[in-house]
Motif scaffolding. Structure first.
Motif, PDB file in Angstrom:
ATOM      1  N   PHE A 129       0.824  -1.212   0.000  1.00  0.00           N
ATOM      2  CA  PHE A 129       0.000   0.000   0.000  1.00  0.00           C
ATOM      3  C   PHE A 129       0.859   1.264   0.000  1.00  0.00           C
ATOM      4  O   PHE A 129       0.559   2.232  -0.711  1.00  0.00           O
ATOM      5  N   ILE A 130       1.926   1.253   0.804  1.00  0.00           N
ATOM      6  CA  ILE A 130       2.781   2.446   0.901  1.00  0.00           C
ATOM      7  C   ILE A 130       3.478   2.713  -0.441  1.00  0.00           C
ATOM      8  O   ILE A 130       3.574   3.862  -0.888  1.00  0.00           O
ATOM      9  N   VAL A 131       3.931   1.637  -1.099  1.00  0.00           N
ATOM     10  CA  VAL A 131       4.569   1.819  -2.414  1.00  0.00           C
ATOM     11  C   VAL A 131       3.568   2.451  -3.386  1.00  0.00           C
ATOM     12  O   VAL A 131       3.872   3.423  -4.089  1.00  0.00           O
ATOM     13  N   ILE A 132       2.348   1.920  -3.391  1.00  0.00           N
ATOM     14  CA  ILE A 132       1.304   2.457  -4.279  1.00  0.00           C
ATOM     15  C   ILE A 132       1.024   3.925  -3.944  1.00  0.00           C
ATOM     16  O   ILE A 132       0.955   4.783  -4.823  1.00  0.00           O
ATOM     17  N   SER A 133       0.890   4.206  -2.643  1.00  0.00           N
ATOM     18  CA  SER A 133       0.566   5.581  -2.216  1.00  0.00           C
ATOM     19  C   SER A 133       1.666   6.561  -2.617  1.00  0.00           C
ATOM     20  O   SER A 133       1.373   7.676  -3.066  1.00  0.00           O
ATOM     21  N   VAL A 134       2.912   6.148  -2.423  1.00  0.00           N
ATOM     22  CA  VAL A 134       4.029   7.049  -2.725  1.00  0.00           C
ATOM     23  C   VAL A 134       4.108   7.314  -4.236  1.00  0.00           C
ATOM     24  O   VAL A 134       4.265   8.456  -4.673  1.00  0.00           O
ATOM     25  N   VAL A 135       3.977   6.240  -5.040  1.00  0.00           N
ATOM     26  CA  VAL A 135       4.019   6.412  -6.500  1.00  0.00           C
ATOM     27  C   VAL A 135       2.899   7.339  -6.953  1.00  0.00           C
ATOM     28  O   VAL A 135       3.096   8.274  -7.740  1.00  0.00           O
ATOM     29  N   HIS A 250      -8.061   5.124  -1.852  1.00  0.00           N
ATOM     30  CA  HIS A 250      -6.820   4.765  -1.152  1.00  0.00           C
ATOM     31  C   HIS A 250      -6.110   5.985  -0.559  1.00  0.00           C
ATOM     32  O   HIS A 250      -5.383   5.858   0.409  1.00  0.00           O
ATOM     33  N   SER A 251      -6.335   7.171  -1.151  1.00  0.00           N
ATOM     34  CA  SER A 251      -5.438   8.295  -0.846  1.00  0.00           C
ATOM     35  C   SER A 251      -5.711   8.912   0.518  1.00  0.00           C
ATOM     36  O   SER A 251      -6.866   9.161   0.900  1.00  0.00           O
ATOM     37  N   ASN A 252      -4.632   9.237   1.192  1.00  0.00           N
ATOM     38  CA  ASN A 252      -4.744   9.871   2.499  1.00  0.00           C
ATOM     39  C   ASN A 252      -5.328  11.270   2.413  1.00  0.00           C
ATOM     40  O   ASN A 252      -5.815  11.813   3.409  1.00  0.00           O
ATOM     41  N   VAL A 253      -5.325  11.861   1.223  1.00  0.00           N
ATOM     42  CA  VAL A 253      -5.964  13.169   1.034  1.00  0.00           C
ATOM     43  C   VAL A 253      -7.425  13.085   1.502  1.00  0.00           C
ATOM     44  O   VAL A 253      -7.931  13.959   2.213  1.00  0.00           O
ATOM     45  N   TRP A 254      -8.105  11.991   1.112  1.00  0.00           N
ATOM     46  CA  TRP A 254      -9.534  11.850   1.410  1.00  0.00           C
ATOM     47  C   TRP A 254      -9.766  11.230   2.774  1.00  0.00           C
ATOM     48  O   TRP A 254     -10.726  11.572   3.452  1.00  0.00           O
ATOM     49  N   TRP A 255      -8.890  10.340   3.191  1.00  0.00           N
ATOM     50  CA  TRP A 255      -9.002   9.727   4.516  1.00  0.00           C
ATOM     51  C   TRP A 255      -8.773  10.779   5.597  1.00  0.00           C
ATOM     52  O   TRP A 255      -9.492  10.818   6.594  1.00  0.00           O
ATOM     53  N   SER A 341       2.624  14.307   3.591  1.00  0.00           N
ATOM     54  CA  SER A 341       3.556  14.526   4.701  1.00  0.00           C
ATOM     55  C   SER A 341       3.022  13.872   5.979  1.00  0.00           C
ATOM     56  O   SER A 341       3.791  13.370   6.789  1.00  0.00           O
ATOM     57  N   ASP A 342       1.684  13.847   6.143  1.00  0.00           N
ATOM     58  CA  ASP A 342       1.095  13.120   7.285  1.00  0.00           C
ATOM     59  C   ASP A 342       1.459  11.646   7.215  1.00  0.00           C
ATOM     60  O   ASP A 342       1.800  11.007   8.215  1.00  0.00           O
ATOM     61  N   LEU A 343       1.348  11.098   5.990  1.00  0.00           N
ATOM     62  CA  LEU A 343       1.634   9.668   5.778  1.00  0.00           C
ATOM     63  C   LEU A 343       3.098   9.373   6.109  1.00  0.00           C
ATOM     64  O   LEU A 343       3.413   8.382   6.778  1.00  0.00           O
TER      65      LEU A 343
END
Lengths: 479, 156
Positions: A129-135, A250-255, A341-343
Motif C-alpha cells: 500500500f505504501i509503495v502504491i501511495s508514494v508512486v 486509497h489516498s490519504n488526502v480523502w481519509w 507529509s502526514d503519511l
C-alpha cells in the motif's frame, strides 16, 4: 515571447499575478496556522471541520489540474466521451461518502489510510500500500507542478520552469505555515472562485462562439470527436471511473479529511461535494470542442483549455482563466502535500523509526516532510517528461488495485492480509502490463479486475474473523 | 615597369569576386522546415512537429493523397510553438506539409489512422460495466448491513 506571438498575457503580467496570489495565500496560511498548537491540530485541523467547509474542501480538492487541464485535453482527444466520461469521476466522491462515515466510526482516533491498512491487514499489505501511495502521490504532485508551468506557458509564454517553480513555492509556503486548517480554509475560497470562474468562461464562450458553429466545424473536420462509438473513448470510459475510485478510496488526502470532519458530517459532505463536482468537467471539457472552430491546435493537448479561454475572452478572460486554474491547482497541491507529509510522518517516521517521538517533535518533522516533498517534486518536474493525462493514467495502474481491498477491509471481516497484499501487488503489475502493451486507457481497468478476482478468492478461502476493535488504536505518545 | 606579380594578383582577386557575385533574385531565401509525425495513430489524434520555430502565419496543409492535389484542411501554426496536436480523425491515410510559398517549404509526412477494433472496445466496456456494478452493489449492501448491525448494538 510577447503578446504579438499570440499569447493572451504578457510575461510580466503573468509573473505579477503569480506573485500577488502567492503572497496572499502564504499570508492567509500563516494567519490560520497561528491556531495550531499540537500535531493533531496541524495534521487533522483538530478533527472539528463543519459541513460547509467539509463539502467545499471535498469539491475543491477534486477540482484539480485533472479537471481544469486534463478534462479539456481528454475532450480534445476523445470528444464527447472524454467530457462525459471525465465527469463520471464524481462517482469516486459519491461512493466514498458511505466509506467515509464507516472510517470515522471505526477509527475515531485514526490519522491516515496507512494506519488502516497496517491495523486491518498487517505488514505485507502495508508495504504494498505504501509503495502504491508514494508512486501515486508523486505522480499527482508532479502533474500538478507541471500543470502550473504549462498554464503560465500557455497563457503568457513564460518559461515552463518559472511557472512550475512558482506554484510549488507558494503551496509549500502556506501548507508549511497553516497545515490542514489552512488547506481546508483556502479550499473553501478556491471552490467559490472555481465555480464562479468556470461558469463565466462557459457563458462567454457560448456567447462569442455559437454552439451551432462549434458543432458544424467539429462534424465536418473532426468527426470522430462526436462519434459515440469512438473505440478508444469507449475503452477509456470505465478505466477513468476506476482510476478516480482508486485515487479517492486509497489516498490519504480523502481519509485525512474524513477523519478531520466532525461528527456525522463526512457522509453528507462527500455526497454533496461529488454532486457539485459532476458538472465542472462537462463545462471545462466543452471549452476544448471550440478549439478547431477558433483555429487553435495546441502544441500539447493539455494546453487546449487555457488557450481557448484566453483566445475567446482576451486579456480579461486570460486573467480569469489564470485565477481559476491557479486556484484549482493550489487547492489540490496543498492537500496532497499535507496528506502525504502526514503519511510520511505518521506511518513511516512515527510508527517505524521513532515510536517515542513527542507531539512537538512530530509537528516539526511534519513541516520538514512538506518542505522535502516540495523539493523532490520540483526535481521531478524539471524535465517535462509526459503529458498530464499520460502521467496520471500511469498512476491508474497502481491505485485501482486498492479499491476492493479497501472496501472489503472496511466492511468484511473475512478478507485476510495475505490476499489483500496479493491483490494490490498483482493488480498493479497486471495494470502496468496493460498500460504498456495495450494503452493508458486500460491500466486501471485491468488492475482493478485482477485485484477484485484475488479478493473474491480470498473471501472464499480465508477463515479469518477480524475484530473491528483493533482499528481503534489509542495514542501512546505524549506531549 | 609595373609590378607584374601585383598585377596578376589583382586580376585573380577580381576574377574570384566575379565568381562569388550572383543576381539577388537567384539567392535562396526559402526556409526549409522538416516535418515529423507518427506513422500511425490508433486514437485519431497525433502531434506534428517542426525542426525549428515556425514563421508567423505559417499554415499546415492536409490532404488525402500524397501529391496534395486536393487540400482537405488547413491549420494555422499557433505562436512560436514547434508542435501542433491534431485530433478527431476517422480511419484513413492523411498527408501533411507546410503550405509552400516563396518564404517557406517542407517535406510531407503521412499518418495512417486505424482505430481499435469495435470488439476490443466493447469487450473492455462490458467488463468495466460488470465490475463497476459489482462494486456499487457490494458497497450498498455491505454498508446497509453494517449500519443496521450498528444500530442494533456493538458492530458484528
Amino acid at each position: 515571447m510577447t503578446e504579438a506571438s499570440g499569447f493572451a498575457l504578457s510575461s510580466s503580467l503573468g509573473l505579477t499575478l503569480v506573485v500577488i496570489f502567492g503572497l496572499a495565500w502564504i499570508l492567509f496560511g500563516w494567519y490560520l496556522g497561528r491556531a495550531n498548537k499540537t500535531h493533531e491540530d496541524f495534521a487533522l485541523a483538530g478533527r472539528n471541520v463543519g459541513f460547509a467547509l467539509a463539502s467545499a474542501t471535498a469539491m475543491a480538492t477534486w477540482v484539480t489540474s485533472n479537471t481544469t487541464l486534463v478534462a479539456p485535453q481528454l475532450t480534445y482527444q476523445f470528444g464527447i466521451w472524454g467530457m462525459v466520461g471525465y465527469s463520471f469521476a464524481a462517482l469516486g466522491l459519491i461512493l466514498f461518502a458511505p466509506l467515509a462515515a464507516r472510517i470515522k466510526r471505526l477509527m475515531p482516533n485514526g490519522y491516515t489510510s496507512g494506519d488502516f491498512i497496517r491495523l486491518r491487514y498487517g505488514q505485507a499489505a502495508w508495504w504494498a500500500f505504501i509503495v502504491i501511495s508514494v508512486v501515486y502521490a508523486f505522480g499527482w504532485l508532479v502533474s500538478l507542478g507541471m500543470a502550473g508551468g504549462i498554464l503560465l506557458e500557455a497563457l503568457s509564454g513564460l518559461d515552463y520552469h518559472i511557472g512550475m517553480t512558482a506554484i510549488l513555492i507558494i503551496c509549500v509556503g502556506y501548507t508549511l505555515f497553516g497545515g490542514l486548517r489552512a488547506v481546508i480554509a483556502t479550499d473553501f475560497i478556491q471552490a467559490l472562485i472555481i465555480i464562479v470562474g468556470v461558469v463565466l468562461i462557459a457563458w462567454f464562450l457560448i456567447d462569442t462562439v455559437s454552439l451551432e458553429s462549434i458543432h458544424s466545424e467539429v462534424q465536418t473536420n473532426h468527426p470522430q470527436l462526436l462519434d459515440l462509438l469512438f473505440p478508444a473513448a469507449i475503452m477509456f470510459l470505465f478505466n477513468n471511473i476506476f482510476f478516480g475510485l482508486g485515487e479517492i478510496f486509497h489516498s490519504n488526502v480523502w481519509w485525512s479529511r474524513a477523519l478531520a470532519f466532525k461528527g456525522n458530517v463526512a457522509f453528507k459532505a462527500y455526497l454533496l461535494g461529488g454532486i457539485l463536482w459532476l458538472p465542472i468537467p462537462i463545462v471545462t471539457g466543452f471549452i476544448a470542442l471550440a478549439a478547431p472552430q477558433l483555429g487553435i491546435f495546441p502544441p500539447s493537448a493539455d494546453m487546449v483549455g487555457p488557450m481557448v479561454a484566453a483566445e475567446v475572452l482576451g486579456k480579461v478572460g486570460a486573467v480569469v482563466v489564470f485565477i481559476v486554474v491557479f486556484s484549482a491547482l493550489a487547492s489540490s497541491l496543498d492537500s496532497l502535500l499535507a496528506a502525504t507529509s502526514d503519511l510520511v510522518t505518521r506511518d513511516i517516521y512515527h510508527k517505524k523509526l521513532k515510536p517515542q517521538a513527542t507531539d512537538k517533535h512530530l509537528l516539526r518533522f511534519n513541516r520538514y516532510s512538506i518542505l522535502g516533498l516540495g523539493v523532490l517534486t520540483w526535481l521531478f518536474c524539471l524535465p517535462q517528461i509526459a503529458t498530464l493525462g499520460a502521467l496520471l493514467n500511469f498512476a491508474g495502474a497502481f491505485v485501482a488495485s486498492t479499491i476492493f481491498p479497501v472496501v472489503l477491509g472496511l466492511y468484511q471481516r473475512r478478507l485476510s492480509g495475505g490476499y489483500a497484499a496479493l491483490a494490490m501487488t498483482l493488480g498493479t503489475l497486471c495494470g502496468l502490463v496493460g498500460y504498456f502493451v495495450i494503452g493508458f486507457y486500460v491500466a486501471a481497468l485491468v488492475s482493478c479486475s485482477v485485484s477484485a478476482a484475488i479478493c473474491g478468492l480470498g473471501l472464499l478461502l480465508s477463515k479469518q474473523q477480524f475484530d473491528w476493535q483493533q482499528l481503534d488504536e489509542q495514542e501512546e505518545s505524549s506531549l | 615597369m609595373p609590378n607584374r606579380y601585383g598585377f596578376i594578383t589583382h586580376i585573380a582577386l577580381l576574377f574570384l569576386i566575379t565568381l562569388l557575385a550572383r543576381p539577388v533574385s537567384a539567392q535562396d531565401t526559402t526556409t526549409h522546415f522538416t516535418l515529423t509525425a507518427p506513422e500511425s495513430s490508433r486514437e485519431g489524434y497525433f502531434v506534428v512537429s517542426l525542426d525549428q520555430a515556425p514563421q508567423p502565419g505559417m499554415v499546415l496543409q492536409q490532404s488525402s493523397n500524397p501529391n496534395f492535389s486536393v487540400i482537405t484542411a488547413e491549420f494555422v501554426w499557433f505562436g512560436d510553438f514547434e508542435k501542433m496536436t491534431l485530433t478527431g480523425f476517422s480511419n484513413g491515410d492523411y498527408y501533411f506539409r507546410i503550405a509552400p510559398s516563396a518564404e517557406v517549404a517542407s517535406n510531407s509526412v503521412a499518418v495512417k489512422v486505424r482505430h481499435y477494433p469495435a470488439w476490443q472496445a466493447y469487450t473492455l466496456f462490458f467488463i468495466g460495466l460488470a465490475l463497476f456494478s459489482l462494486l456499487v452493489v457490494t458497497i450498498i449492501v455491505l454498508h446497509r448491513t453494517r449500519s443496521r448491525e450498528s444500530n442494533r448494538g456493538p458492530d458484528d
